[in-house]
Design a protein around this motif. Structure first.
Motif, PDB file in Angstrom:
ATOM      1  N   PRO A  10       0.815  -1.220   0.000  1.00 19.18           N
ATOM      2  CA  PRO A  10       0.000   0.000   0.000  1.00 19.18           C
ATOM      3  C   PRO A  10       0.843   1.262   0.000  1.00 19.18           C
ATOM      4  CG  PRO A  10      -0.849  -1.569   1.578  1.00 19.18           C
ATOM      5  CD  PRO A  10       0.425  -2.139   1.072  1.00 19.18           C
ATOM      6  N   ALA A  13       1.631   2.095  -3.507  1.00 19.51           N
ATOM      7  CA  ALA A  13       0.423   2.618  -4.150  1.00 19.51           C
ATOM      8  C   ALA A  13       0.184   4.069  -3.744  1.00 19.51           C
ATOM      9  CB  ALA A  13      -0.776   1.755  -3.768  1.00 19.51           C
ATOM     10  N   ILE A 102      -7.584   7.689  -6.599  1.00 20.63           N
ATOM     11  CA  ILE A 102      -7.591   7.110  -5.250  1.00 20.63           C
ATOM     12  C   ILE A 102      -8.192   5.712  -5.280  1.00 20.63           C
ATOM     13  CG2 ILE A 102      -8.657   7.293  -2.969  1.00 20.63           C
ATOM     14  CD1 ILE A 102      -8.294  10.293  -3.169  1.00 20.63           C
ATOM     15  N   PHE A 105      -5.874   3.239  -7.478  1.00 20.45           N
ATOM     16  CA  PHE A 105      -4.649   2.768  -6.830  1.00 20.45           C
ATOM     17  C   PHE A 105      -4.971   1.857  -5.655  1.00 20.45           C
ATOM     18  CE2 PHE A 105      -2.480   6.364  -8.949  1.00 20.45           C
ATOM     19  CZ  PHE A 105      -1.479   5.628  -9.543  1.00 20.45           C
ATOM     20  N   THR A 106      -6.087   2.124  -4.959  1.00 27.41           N
ATOM     21  CA  THR A 106      -6.438   1.274  -3.816  1.00 27.41           C
ATOM     22  C   THR A 106      -6.875  -0.104  -4.277  1.00 27.41           C
ATOM     23  OG1 THR A 106      -7.221   3.262  -2.745  1.00 27.41           O
ATOM     24  CG2 THR A 106      -7.782   1.194  -1.712  1.00 27.41           C
ATOM     25  N   ILE A 107      -7.753  -0.132  -5.290  1.00 26.05           N
ATOM     26  CA  ILE A 107      -8.283  -1.425  -5.731  1.00 26.05           C
ATOM     27  C   ILE A 107      -7.171  -2.269  -6.354  1.00 26.05           C
ATOM     28  CG2 ILE A 107      -9.803  -2.486  -7.441  1.00 26.05           C
ATOM     29  CD1 ILE A 107     -11.728  -0.121  -6.808  1.00 26.05           C
ATOM     30  N   SER A 109      -4.168  -2.190  -5.606  1.00 22.83           N
ATOM     31  CA  SER A 109      -3.214  -2.639  -4.601  1.00 22.83           C
ATOM     32  C   SER A 109      -3.524  -4.072  -4.188  1.00 22.83           C
ATOM     33  CB  SER A 109      -3.261  -1.737  -3.376  1.00 22.83           C
ATOM     34  OG  SER A 109      -2.846  -0.465  -3.741  1.00 22.83           O
ATOM     35  N   GLY A 110      -4.798  -4.463  -4.305  1.00 22.78           N
ATOM     36  CA  GLY A 110      -5.187  -5.848  -4.181  1.00 22.78           C
ATOM     37  C   GLY A 110      -4.881  -6.520  -2.873  1.00 22.78           C
ATOM     38  N   LYS A 111      -5.320  -5.918  -1.774  1.00 20.32           N
ATOM     39  CA  LYS A 111      -5.124  -6.597  -0.497  1.00 20.32           C
ATOM     40  C   LYS A 111      -6.026  -7.826  -0.451  1.00 20.32           C
ATOM     41  CE  LYS A 111      -5.474  -5.996   4.403  1.00 20.32           C
ATOM     42  NZ  LYS A 111      -6.097  -5.239   5.464  1.00 20.32           N
ATOM     43  N   GLY A 112      -5.547  -8.889   0.044  1.00 17.46           N
ATOM     44  CA  GLY A 112      -6.403 -10.058   0.184  1.00 17.46           C
ATOM     45  C   GLY A 112      -5.559 -11.279   0.130  1.00 17.46           C
TER      46      GLY A 112
END
Lengths: 112, 135
Positions: A10, A13, A102, A105-107, A109-112
């Motif tokens: 993140p 990102a 915003i 870049f957040t989506i 970043s693909g946390k999961g």
């Protein structure tokens, strides 16, 4: 997108987001410092915009000429860099470009 | 270093700060004139009220109207929407589920459906809707 990391973290990102916004907002400022022609064109457009806004609000007359003259001196002749940055910020934020960056870049970043 | 960079980029804005404040006051005066012309008109009363509000807002209570004007200008340019975006995207990182509400909504819906508290609330809402429809 689950389990994938397009950006490594993140923080990267966020850095890319800030860099993109800086390019959009400071780009016009650097351009008007580098090129006198672009500077004059920007000053003309800004002066006409200020005069038009004040003429529509106050009405045609001496008062609108005086007020627009003062504002044009402050924002177009004395501080064109500040005006360019504010104008770019207004468009980047007002037209939803900043929101798009915003969320993008957040989506991605693909946390999961 | 930071102030030097700001001065270089924005043409000595820190030294001409009084000029910026004067410009901001004039912009607010234009807003006041526009509002009075639309709501009251441009006659004798309109001019009097313009001068009165202008004096109160720009000179007497500037310590109050200055910050409000800056917040107003930021709000109408859409900064509040930006703040909301930041809040929602922070939720994406801090929720621990790795998804925005609605994007991977299947798990979330199942969680709500299995929760007895949500089930009871939904039953109450459904009964209320049925009662309204029966009338």
């Amino acid at each position: 997108m689950k389990g994938q990391f397009v950006f490594a973290s993140p923080a990267i990102a966020l850095a890319l987001l800030l860099a993109t916004l800086a390019v959009f907002i400071l780009g016009p400022v650097i351009l008007i410092h580098m090129s006198p022609i672009i500077r004059v064109i920007f000053q003309l457009i800004a002066a006409v915009t200020i005069y038009d806004w004040i003429k529509n609000t106050v009405g045609p007359g001496i008062l609108s000429l005086v007020i627009s003259g003062i504002l044009i001196y402050i924002f177009v002749i004395a501080l064109p860099g500040l005006t360019a940055a504010l104008w770019a910020t207004y468009y980047v934020v007002g037209m939803g470009l900043a929101s798009m960056f915003i969320w993008g870049f957040t989506i991605f970043s693909g946390k999961g | 270093m930071g102030s030097l960079l700001i001065n270089l980029l924005f043409g000595g804005v820190l030294e001409k700060f009084n000029l910026v404040i004067l410009g901001l006051k004039l912009v607010i005066l234009i807003f006041i004139v526009g509002w009075v012309r639309v709501h009251i008109g441009g006659g004798r009363w309109g001019t009097f009220i313009m001068l009165l509000i202008g004096y109160l807002a720009l000179f007497k209570y500037w310590f109050l109207t200055g910050p409000i004007a800056i917040i107003y200008l930021l709000a109408i340019s859409g900064i509040t929407g930006l703040a909301m975006d930041v809040v929602f995207t922070r939720q994406y990182y801090t929720s621990g589920k790795g998804g925005l509400a609605g994007m991977e909504g299947g798990e979330r819906d199942a969680e709500y459906a299995n929760n007895p508290a949500f089930g009871a609330q939904n039953q109450i809402k459904a009964n209320a809707i049925k009662r309204i429809l029966k009338r």
